[in-house]
Design a protein around this motif. Structure first.
Motif, PDB file in Angstrom:
ATOM      1  N   GLN A  63       3.914  10.829   1.339  1.00  0.00           N
ATOM      2  CA  GLN A  63       5.174  10.120   1.658  1.00  0.00           C
ATOM      3  C   GLN A  63       6.270  10.488   0.661  1.00  0.00           C
ATOM      4  O   GLN A  63       7.457  10.537   0.997  1.00  0.00           O
ATOM      5  CB  GLN A  63       4.942   8.603   1.625  1.00  0.00           C
ATOM      6  N   ILE A  64       5.860  10.701  -0.567  1.00  0.00           N
ATOM      7  CA  ILE A  64       6.891  10.919  -1.595  1.00  0.00           C
ATOM      8  C   ILE A  64       6.963  12.383  -2.017  1.00  0.00           C
ATOM      9  O   ILE A  64       7.915  12.802  -2.674  1.00  0.00           O
ATOM     10  CB  ILE A  64       6.617  10.044  -2.839  1.00  0.00           C
ATOM     11  N   PHE A  71       5.238   6.953  -8.946  1.00  0.00           N
ATOM     12  CA  PHE A  71       5.922   8.229  -9.138  1.00  0.00           C
ATOM     13  C   PHE A  71       7.429   8.076  -9.169  1.00  0.00           C
ATOM     14  O   PHE A  71       8.170   9.042  -9.003  1.00  0.00           O
ATOM     15  CB  PHE A  71       5.504   9.216  -8.039  1.00  0.00           C
ATOM     16  N   LYS A 120      -0.268   8.502   1.022  1.00  0.00           N
ATOM     17  CA  LYS A 120       0.795   7.860   0.247  1.00  0.00           C
ATOM     18  C   LYS A 120       1.546   8.890  -0.572  1.00  0.00           C
ATOM     19  O   LYS A 120       2.769   8.810  -0.749  1.00  0.00           O
ATOM     20  CB  LYS A 120       0.199   6.809  -0.690  1.00  0.00           C
ATOM     21  N   LEU A 121       0.750   9.868  -1.074  1.00  0.00           N
ATOM     22  CA  LEU A 121       1.388  10.887  -1.892  1.00  0.00           C
ATOM     23  C   LEU A 121       2.269  11.790  -1.041  1.00  0.00           C
ATOM     24  O   LEU A 121       3.366  12.189  -1.466  1.00  0.00           O
ATOM     25  CB  LEU A 121       0.314  11.728  -2.610  1.00  0.00           C
ATOM     26  N   ALA A 145       2.637   4.586  -4.257  1.00  0.00           N
ATOM     27  CA  ALA A 145       2.928   5.944  -4.730  1.00  0.00           C
ATOM     28  C   ALA A 145       4.367   6.070  -5.193  1.00  0.00           C
ATOM     29  O   ALA A 145       4.660   6.644  -6.259  1.00  0.00           O
ATOM     30  CB  ALA A 145       2.645   6.946  -3.606  1.00  0.00           C
ATOM     31  N   SER A 146       5.254   5.483  -4.381  1.00  0.00           N
ATOM     32  CA  SER A 146       6.671   5.511  -4.762  1.00  0.00           C
ATOM     33  C   SER A 146       6.875   4.843  -6.097  1.00  0.00           C
ATOM     34  O   SER A 146       7.658   5.318  -6.936  1.00  0.00           O
ATOM     35  CB  SER A 146       7.523   4.791  -3.711  1.00  0.00           C
ATOM     36  N   ILE A 197       7.922  15.706  -6.806  1.00  0.00           N
ATOM     37  CA  ILE A 197       6.573  16.229  -6.589  1.00  0.00           C
ATOM     38  C   ILE A 197       6.604  17.151  -5.381  1.00  0.00           C
ATOM     39  O   ILE A 197       7.041  16.750  -4.299  1.00  0.00           O
ATOM     40  CB  ILE A 197       5.585  15.091  -6.350  1.00  0.00           C
ATOM     41  N   THR A 236      12.124   6.836  -1.506  1.00  0.00           N
ATOM     42  CA  THR A 236      11.056   6.642  -0.515  1.00  0.00           C
ATOM     43  C   THR A 236      10.736   5.163  -0.336  1.00  0.00           C
ATOM     44  O   THR A 236      10.518   4.678   0.774  1.00  0.00           O
ATOM     45  CB  THR A 236       9.795   7.397  -0.948  1.00  0.00           C
ATOM     46  N   ASP A 270       9.684   6.894  -7.168  1.00  0.00           N
ATOM     47  CA  ASP A 270      10.458   7.398  -6.033  1.00  0.00           C
ATOM     48  C   ASP A 270      11.124   6.227  -5.312  1.00  0.00           C
ATOM     49  O   ASP A 270      10.606   5.673  -4.349  1.00  0.00           O
ATOM     50  CB  ASP A 270       9.531   8.156  -5.089  1.00  0.00           C
ATOM     51  N   GLN A 308       0.822  -1.210   0.000  1.00  0.00           N
ATOM     52  CA  GLN A 308       0.000   0.000   0.000  1.00  0.00           C
ATOM     53  C   GLN A 308       0.860   1.266   0.000  1.00  0.00           C
ATOM     54  O   GLN A 308       0.598   2.216  -0.755  1.00  0.00           O
ATOM     55  CB  GLN A 308      -0.902  -0.001   1.241  1.00  0.00           C
ATOM     56  N   ASN A 309       1.855   1.238   0.859  1.00  0.00           N
ATOM     57  CA  ASN A 309       2.652   2.448   1.053  1.00  0.00           C
ATOM     58  C   ASN A 309       3.657   2.702  -0.063  1.00  0.00           C
ATOM     59  O   ASN A 309       4.154   3.821  -0.188  1.00  0.00           O
ATOM     60  CB  ASN A 309       3.372   2.413   2.396  1.00  0.00           C
TER      61      ASN A 309
END
Lengths: 662, 182
Positions: B169-170, A66, B166-167, A62-63, B149, A71, A68, A58-59
């Motif tokens: 986080q990055i 995107f 979540k967003l 986004a990484s 971002i 992260t 990342d 889940q966490n």
């Protein structure tokens, strides 16, 4: 194995059972708990790892989308707090590693791609998760989704070291606890066994003591009211019953003993009565027969001679009847015993034949004996009873035969080592017996038919006694007969061959091969020289009879009325023979004999002594011989027998055969 | 499916990583993908989006390439069941656009846009720090050849736009932007 277990004491059996059950339970419980715990550990680990994978997935979505990596790596580095996770990585949609974490960088032994391939092929798949337990670790692939799209996967490797360590720790703990529980169970078992076995052991000890001491008054102390208590009560009740029974049994045994003593006393009284009766009847019969025989030696007219003859025959019949009755009584009472002594069957048969020859010749009958030469000359048995059998059969034959002959045949029936079975038959040409009477004639008080008694007299006891005597000698008796064609009585007797064998007497051999008439004449042959005879007799009638008879036999007679006088007379002068009565006042014949035998002068001490007594029991003869007497003559005597006896003991013949040589 | 295809192409052209500095792919393409991805991390109000027949409108101002790429990327995609339409010029009132991408050359109009959109739940996305400082909400900024971002929490809050944690986080908040070169 089953016998071994059955032979063990109770405590061992109970211990084995309890130990077995306890051990079984402990092992089963340990196994169950360990397996349960192991599965629980695995499930928890799977669940925890799945949650962890879900969180990471889940966490990191986004990484991932995107791009990342920092992260994502930072997120994965948070796994360092969980020591069990050795490796984790985020893989993108193209299955390349986007970010990774490794607990120990030195431990880069894994080929991650191979591991993932293996996991995909062999792992368990559930929704977004695929996992696989190996012996060393848990590997898991968790899908990373964005909306409904899979944008990557989280791969986690969890080491099982801690799980195994925890599991081992638990096993150790379980084993220790089980051991403690098992030990406690054994302690409890031992205590319980003591509680149960103590009363049982008391019971066993009591049984041992009772068995050893026979003390049925002993009681077991009851310690509880449970089943064992009831057992004790039952045992005590049983002991009480046994004690009562024992007392009753003692009383019964005492009563039985008293009754037995009374019965023995009665038996002795009866035996004594028989002996007394025998003596009391024989004594007057001796006088009657003796006097008649003397009377017959005197000049008589025909009528007187016939009367004297009738008196003699009647007396002899009465005596025979008394003898049969006595024998029958003894047989009935089981008191008739056979003796065992060495005898010559040839002499026995011929003597018996000679004895009855006069009677046979008087009726004009031929009496013949035929004996096979293979009969041993010395045999072991009871010659007097054999003679009695022969006399019974031969006398019957003479009685029931009017014309013709009587033949006695003797042969060996069987010989097996020392055992010899003689077959004897007495054949006559008499009246014979109808077939339907033949089976009954050996029964007591039975004769051929009622007319027999009327015509020939007799009690019917003779053959019954004969049959019993034959049976006592392990033989058989039988008859073949046809009315008016004569009868053949036969019997077998089993005897022992004596070690000292001699050739059969020549006269016997002759008798065996030729038909001979007895050489004996009815006239009495008197001794050529006067013999000096001491008569010891208390009964006056018998004194007179003996004196008359002996004087008739040309003997010099000295009379003593009791044993003491006899001893005195025997010590003062020499006699050729002493005829000794047994039952006398002052001193009986037995004691007198012993005194005479103890005299200093051998000439006086060795004088032949013949018992002349009405005591007719078997042990009477033995008592006479034991007292030192040389021979035995029962009263009433016949002149023939007495003459034979005097001749025997006043010549060397008798002294050589004496059972009491001095 | 399309997304996967695009991503595959992306990986082909940029093997090993999405790092901007390693790619020869246009930053616009990356940012276009980011715009689309961003739709997954914003909690959209269903009332604002209307029924499912109403498309999800994206306005790309000042850069037609961006609009074109976005069109390609989102041609078969949807946001919460709404099909996506991308426009380069505003054909409807601005508040009907849930997302407005403002190119570098249009950054100066940020305040105007903000004023026009006052009180509306429209996400303003830009390409530089000035955009955020002028009230923009999220900005894709290339730093060391990598697209980062940034977000303006105040502007997001003012527009009542809720962003997934979540967003956060990055993403980098505006107040920390000073650490990074322009």
């Amino acid at each position: 194995m089953r016998n071994t277990i059955q032979g063990l004491p109770i405590y061992a059996k109970v211990n084995i059972i309890v130990w077995g059950i306890s051990l079984g339970i402990v092992v089963i419980m340990c196994t169950f708990f360990c397996l349960e715990l192991f599965l629980s550990f695995k499930t928890n680990m799977l669940y925890t790892t799945q949650i962890l994978g879900e969180v990471i997935s889940q966490n990191t979505s986004a990484s991932l989308v995107f791009n990342d990596q920092e992260t994502a790596s930072e997120l994965l580095s948070g796994l360092a707090s969980n020591k069990q996770i050795s490796y984790a990585c985020i893989r993108d949609a193209q299955d390349t590693i986007f970010a990774s974490y490794q607990k120990n960088t030195k431990n880069s032994y894994r080929n991650i791609q191979d591991d993932i391939t293996y996991l995909r092929n062999n792992g368990v798949q559930k929704k977004n998760v695929t996992y696989l337990f190996t012996s060393a670790d848990l590997t898991m692939l968790q899908k990373i989704t964005l909306g409904e799209k899979t944008i990557g996967q989280t791969y986690i490797v969890v080491e099982l070291d801690n799980l195994v360590a925890d599991f081992n720790k638990f096993i150790s703990l379980t084993v220790i606890l089980s051991g403690i529980l098992f030990f406690l169970a054994m302690l409890l078992n031992a205590k319980m066994l003591r509680v149960i076995l103590r009363p049982i052991n008391h019971l066993v000890s009591a049984i041992d003591e009772i068995t050893r001491t026979k003390n049925y008054g002993l009681r077991v102390h009851k310690t509880s009211n449970d089943e064992l208590g009831k057992l004790m009560d039952g045992f005590n009740t049983m002991l009480q019953t046994i004690e009562q029974w024992g007392a009753q049994l003692k009383q019964a045994v005492a009563a039985e003993l008293t009754a037995k003593k009374e019965a023995q006393s009665a038996s002795r009284t009866k035996s004594q009565f028989l002996a007394n009766m025998s003596h009391e009847i024989r004594t007057p019969m001796n006088g009657v027969l003796g006097m008649v025989q003397i009377l017959q030696k005197t000049p008589l007219n025909d009528r007187q001679a016939r009367c004297a003859q009738l008196i003699r025959v009647s007396g002899q019949n009465l005596l025979s009847l008394i003898n049969d009755l006595l024998d029958f009584s003894k047989i009935e009472a089981g008191k008739l015993y056979l003796e065992s002594e060495t005898f010559n069957p040839y002499i026995l048969i011929n003597d018996t034949r000679d004895m009855l020859a006069v009677q046979a010749h008087t009726k004009g009958l031929a009496l013949i004996s035929l004996m096979c030469t293979d009969i041993p000359s010395a045999m072991q048995g009871d010659p007097n009873r054999i003679r009695q059998i022969l006399i019974n059969l031969m006398a019957n034959a003479i009685k029931f035969t009017q014309t013709g002959h009587i033949i006695i045949r003797v042969r060996v029936d069987q010989a097996n080592g020392n055992d010899v079975t003689l077959y004897v038959e007495v054949q006559d040409t008499g009246i014979g017996i109808a077939r339907h009477h033949q089976s009954k004639i050996f029964e007591s008080f039975v004769q051929g038919d009622s007319s027999t008694t009327r015509n020939f007299g007799g009690t019917g006891l003779g053959l019954a006694v004969t049959k019993e005597l034959v049976h006592m000698m392990k033989g058989e008796i039988g008859i073949t007969s046809r009315p008016n064609h004569g009868s053949t009585f036969w019997f077998t007797i089993r005897l022992q061959k004596s070690s000292s064998q001699e050739k059969p007497p020549k006269s016997c051999l002759q008798a065996a091969t030729t038909l001979t008439l007895p050489a004996r004449h009815p006239e009495t042959t008197r001794p050529s020289a006067k013999k000096k005879i001491l008569v010891v007799e208390d009964n006056e009638a018998n004194q007179e009879v003996l004196v008359d008879v002996l004087e008739f036999m040309n003997c010099s007679v000295t009379l003593a009325c009791d044993g003491k006088k006899a001893v005195y007379l025997a010590s003062q002068s020499s006699f050729d023979l002493i005829l000794m009565d047994c039952q006398m006042p002052v001193m009986d014949g037995f004691e007198a004999t012993r005194h005479i035998r103890d005299l200093e002068d051998p000439k006086h001490a060795n004088v032949p002594i013949v018992a002349m007594t009405a005591l007719a029991q078997e042990n009477d003869k033995k008592a006479c011989l034991d007292a030192g007497m040389n021979d035995y003559q029962s009263k009433p005597f016949s002149m023939d027998k007495l003459e034979h006896c005097i001749k025997k003991w006043t010549t060397n013949m008798g002294r050589d055969e004496s059972p009491n040589p001095r | 499916m399309l997304w996967a295809t695009l991503f595959g192409l992306y990986i082909i052209f940029f093997p090993g990583s999405l790092s901007a500095h390693k790619t020869t792919w246009d930053d616009t393409q990356i940012k276009a993908a980011f715009v689309y991805n961003l739709t997954y991390f914003i909690f959209w109000d269903q009332k604002d989006l209307g029924d499912l027949s109403q498309p999800f409108h994206i306005l790309a101002l000042g850069n037609d390439d961006m609009g074109d790429i976005l069109k390609k990327i989102t041609s078969h995609e949807a946001v919460m069941g709404h099909s996506i339409t991308v426009e380069n010029t505003p054909l409807r009132p601005l508040h009907e656009y849930p997302i407005i991408f403002v190119s570098d050359n249009m950054t100066s109009r940020t305040r105007q846009l903000q004023t026009e959109l006052h009180g509306c739940h429209t996400l303003l996305i830009g390409e530089n720090m000035q955009f955020l400082e002028q009230g923009g909400m999220i900005s894709f900024i290339c730093i060391k050849k990598k697209v980062k971002i940034y977000y303006n929490q105040r502007a997001l809050h003012a527009a009542d736009i809720h962003v997934s944690a979540k967003l956060y986080q990055i993403a980098i908040p505006l107040q920390d932007a000073g650490e990074f070169p322009q």
